[in-house]
Design an enzyme around this catalytic site. Structure first.
Site, PDB file in Angstrom:
ATOM      1  N   LYS A  14       6.593  -3.455   3.037  1.00 36.15           N
ATOM      2  CA  LYS A  14       6.035  -3.546   4.393  1.00 36.15           C
ATOM      3  C   LYS A  14       5.385  -4.920   4.625  1.00 36.15           C
ATOM      4  CE  LYS A  14       3.466   0.193   3.832  1.00 36.15           C
ATOM      5  NZ  LYS A  14       3.830   0.578   2.449  1.00 36.15           N
ATOM      6  N   ARG A  89      -1.114   7.151   8.709  1.00 35.88           N
ATOM      7  CA  ARG A  89      -0.726   7.641   7.389  1.00 35.88           C
ATOM      8  C   ARG A  89      -0.984   9.127   7.224  1.00 35.88           C
ATOM      9  NH1 ARG A  89      -1.289   2.639   4.138  1.00 35.88           N
ATOM     10  NH2 ARG A  89      -0.994   3.189   1.993  1.00 35.88           N
ATOM     11  N   ARG A 128       4.229  -6.796  -8.682  1.00 35.08           N
ATOM     12  CA  ARG A 128       3.208  -7.433  -7.842  1.00 35.08           C
ATOM     13  C   ARG A 128       1.867  -7.521  -8.573  1.00 35.08           C
ATOM     14  NH1 ARG A 128       1.953  -4.376  -2.470  1.00 35.08           N
ATOM     15  NH2 ARG A 128       0.934  -3.032  -3.981  1.00 35.08           N
ATOM     16  N   ARG A 134      -4.120  -6.728  -7.455  1.00 33.94           N
ATOM     17  CA  ARG A 134      -4.773  -5.715  -6.617  1.00 33.94           C
ATOM     18  C   ARG A 134      -5.296  -4.587  -7.491  1.00 33.94           C
ATOM     19  NH1 ARG A 134      -1.259  -3.987  -1.375  1.00 33.94           N
ATOM     20  NH2 ARG A 134      -2.004  -1.914  -1.949  1.00 33.94           N
ATOM     21  N   ARG A 146      -0.925   7.225  -5.732  1.00 36.93           N
ATOM     22  CA  ARG A 146      -0.561   6.720  -4.397  1.00 36.93           C
ATOM     23  C   ARG A 146       0.773   7.317  -3.956  1.00 36.93           C
ATOM     24  NH1 ARG A 146      -0.896   0.528  -5.459  1.00 36.93           N
ATOM     25  NH2 ARG A 146      -0.138   0.331  -3.311  1.00 36.93           N
TER      26      ARG A 146
HETATM   27  P1  AP5 Z   1       4.959  -5.296  -0.485  1.00 34.63           P
HETATM   28  O1  AP5 Z   1       5.586  -5.972   0.680  1.00 34.63           O
HETATM   29  O2  AP5 Z   1       3.637  -5.782  -0.945  1.00 34.63           O
HETATM   30  O3  AP5 Z   1       4.934  -3.704  -0.252  1.00 34.63           O
HETATM   31  P2  AP5 Z   1       4.091  -2.812   0.730  1.00 34.63           P
HETATM   32  O4  AP5 Z   1       5.010  -1.831   1.326  1.00 34.63           O
HETATM   33  O5  AP5 Z   1       3.272  -3.660   1.641  1.00 34.63           O
HETATM   34  O6  AP5 Z   1       3.199  -2.055  -0.337  1.00 34.63           O
HETATM   35  P3  AP5 Z   1       1.646  -1.751  -0.390  1.00 34.63           P
HETATM   36  O7  AP5 Z   1       1.315  -1.442  -1.815  1.00 34.63           O
HETATM   37  O8  AP5 Z   1       0.842  -2.823   0.291  1.00 34.63           O
HETATM   38  O9  AP5 Z   1       1.582  -0.447   0.442  1.00 34.63           O
HETATM   39  P4  AP5 Z   1       0.511   0.609   0.439  1.00 34.63           P
HETATM   40  O10 AP5 Z   1       0.934   1.389   1.606  1.00 34.63           O
HETATM   41  O11 AP5 Z   1       0.324   1.354  -0.806  1.00 34.63           O
HETATM   42  O12 AP5 Z   1      -0.847  -0.250   0.543  1.00 34.63           O
HETATM   43  P5  AP5 Z   1      -1.845  -0.581   1.721  1.00 34.63           P
HETATM   44  O13 AP5 Z   1      -2.355  -1.928   1.516  1.00 34.63           O
HETATM   45  O14 AP5 Z   1      -1.255  -0.230   3.018  1.00 34.63           O
HETATM   46  O15 AP5 Z   1       6.010  -5.367  -1.681  1.00 34.63           O
HETATM   47  C1  AP5 Z   1       5.680  -4.878  -2.976  1.00 34.63           C
HETATM   48  C2  AP5 Z   1       6.273  -5.811  -4.044  1.00 34.63           C
HETATM   49  O16 AP5 Z   1       7.705  -5.731  -3.978  1.00 34.63           O
HETATM   50  C3  AP5 Z   1       5.923  -7.289  -3.839  1.00 34.63           C
HETATM   51  O17 AP5 Z   1       5.704  -7.883  -5.098  1.00 34.63           O
HETATM   52  C4  AP5 Z   1       7.169  -7.867  -3.167  1.00 34.63           C
HETATM   53  O18 AP5 Z   1       7.336  -9.237  -3.450  1.00 34.63           O
HETATM   54  C5  AP5 Z   1       8.275  -7.012  -3.754  1.00 34.63           C
HETATM   55  N1  AP5 Z   1       9.414  -6.820  -2.842  1.00 34.63           N
HETATM   56  C6  AP5 Z   1       9.372  -6.569  -1.494  1.00 34.63           C
HETATM   57  N2  AP5 Z   1      10.606  -6.447  -0.989  1.00 34.63           N
HETATM   58  C7  AP5 Z   1      11.472  -6.600  -2.031  1.00 34.63           C
HETATM   59  C8  AP5 Z   1      12.903  -6.567  -2.140  1.00 34.63           C
HETATM   60  N3  AP5 Z   1      13.690  -6.353  -1.082  1.00 34.63           N
HETATM   61  N4  AP5 Z   1      13.427  -6.770  -3.371  1.00 34.63           N
HETATM   62  C9  AP5 Z   1      12.642  -6.988  -4.458  1.00 34.63           C
HETATM   63  N5  AP5 Z   1      11.287  -7.045  -4.407  1.00 34.63           N
HETATM   64  C10 AP5 Z   1      10.712  -6.842  -3.213  1.00 34.63           C
HETATM   65  O19 AP5 Z   1      -3.006   0.479   1.457  1.00 34.63           O
HETATM   66  C11 AP5 Z   1      -3.841   0.378   0.330  1.00 34.63           C
HETATM   67  C12 AP5 Z   1      -4.855   1.499   0.331  1.00 34.63           C
HETATM   68  O20 AP5 Z   1      -5.732   1.357   1.458  1.00 34.63           O
HETATM   69  C13 AP5 Z   1      -4.298   2.914   0.457  1.00 34.63           C
HETATM   70  O21 AP5 Z   1      -3.879   3.439  -0.768  1.00 34.63           O
HETATM   71  C14 AP5 Z   1      -5.502   3.656   1.041  1.00 34.63           C
HETATM   72  O22 AP5 Z   1      -6.454   3.907   0.055  1.00 34.63           O
HETATM   73  C15 AP5 Z   1      -6.076   2.638   2.000  1.00 34.63           C
HETATM   74  N6  AP5 Z   1      -5.474   2.760   3.342  1.00 34.63           N
HETATM   75  C16 AP5 Z   1      -4.678   1.843   3.967  1.00 34.63           C
HETATM   76  N7  AP5 Z   1      -4.291   2.292   5.163  1.00 34.63           N
HETATM   77  C17 AP5 Z   1      -4.839   3.532   5.306  1.00 34.63           C
HETATM   78  C18 AP5 Z   1      -4.774   4.514   6.320  1.00 34.63           C
HETATM   79  N8  AP5 Z   1      -4.045   4.338   7.433  1.00 34.63           N
HETATM   80  N9  AP5 Z   1      -5.450   5.665   6.136  1.00 34.63           N
HETATM   81  C19 AP5 Z   1      -6.200   5.867   5.031  1.00 34.63           C
HETATM   82  N10 AP5 Z   1      -6.279   4.992   4.024  1.00 34.63           N
HETATM   83  C20 AP5 Z   1      -5.613   3.816   4.149  1.00 34.63           C
HETATM   84 MG    MG Z   2       1.198  -3.951   1.964  1.00 38.20          MG
END
Ligand code: AP5
Ligand code: MG
Length: 190
Positions: A14, A89, A128, A134, A146
């Site tokens: 994402k 979410r 990552r 992180r 997660r």
């Molecule tokens: P990356 O682009 O970083 O993936 P992502 O989908 O952004 O993953 P996240 O871990 O950020 O998602 P998440 O939903 O768990 O975390 P968030 O920050 O939202 O890519 C991942 C890796 O893969 C990178 O190294 C990248 O280079 C690689 N990659 C990408 N595309 C690729 C490809 N095509 N081929 C190969 N490699 C590739 O949330 C974190 C925490 O915050 C949650 O767990 C929760 O506690 C809290 N939180 C956030 N939002 C909410 C909400 N709405 N409600 C409640 N709690 C929340």
């Molecule tokens: Mg992200």
């Protein structure tokens, strides 16, 4: 205004894809995860409350992220829309988003979902972890939690947006450029 939801399991790509999407369609990127990490780094009260939940792979309370989203909508100008990364979410968050948008006569434009299998989630997040450090990427147990949280609390949104024909799933397997082009071919329709 366009309101796109960027949906998908942890590590689906994402954040990676958001950069190209906001540039091409003049959107403002809102990642609730990134906003929460900023609060933690700044040591705010909200950050202190969120820290333990995030670092255990749990969600923070709905009201916390709903408040963040509404305040971004009110303060950001000069864009053609918003890209919501990691929000909503839970079903209550999706309902709250509908209500927030309805206040100004707006609605969700589309949900763009990047989908990868669970084994690939683990692989990408471990990759990552070596680069970004992180806290919620630090152990297999947290990553697994997660993944479980995603399946239990977030996956029901697929049906929620599917019912109103706003759910568009993209295969997240392939190069970053391949996935980006698949996303663009969906977004070009709106
Ligand atoms: P990356 O682009 O970083 O993936 P992502 O989908 O952004 O993953 P996240 O871990 O950020 O998602 P998440 O939903 O768990 O975390 P968030 O920050 O939202 O890519 C991942 C890796 O893969 C990178 O190294 C990248 O280079 C690689 N990659 C990408 N595309 C690729 C490809 N095509 N081929 C190969 N490699 C590739 O949330 C974190 C925490 O915050 C949650 O767990 C929760 O506690 C809290 N939180 C956030 N939002 C909410 C909400 N709405 N409600 C409640 N709690 C929340
Ligand atoms: Mg992200």
């Amino acid at each position: 205004m366009k309101y796109y939801i960027l949906f998908g399991p942890p590590g689906a790509g994402k954040g990676t894809q958001a950069t190209a999407m906001v540039e091409k369609y003049n959107l403002h990127h809102i990642s609730t995860g990134a906003l929460l990490r900023k609060e933690i780094a700044a040591g705010t009260e909200l950050g202190l409350q969120a820290k333990a939940l995030i670092e255990n792979g749990c969600l923070v309370p709905d009201e916390v992220v709903e408040g963040m989203i509404e305040s971004e909508f009110k303060t950001v100008t000069g864009v053609d829309g918003f890209l919501l990364d990691g929000f909503p979410r839970t079903l209550p968050q999706a309902e709250a988003l509908d209500q927030i948008l309805a206040k100004t006569g707006e609605e969700v434009t589309a949900t763009v979902s990047i989908m990868i299998p669970d084994a690939m989630i683990m692989e990408r997040i471990k990759g990552r972890a070596l680069k970004e450090g992180r806290a919620d990427d630090a152990s297999e147990d947290i990553i697994n939690n997660r993944i479980v949280t995603y399946h239990n609390q977030t996956e029901p949104l697929i049906e929620y947006y599917g019912k109103v024909e706003k759910y568009h799933e993209i295969d997240g397997i392939g190069t970053i450029e391949d996935v980006r082009d698949r996303i663009f071919s969906v977004m070009d329709k709106f």
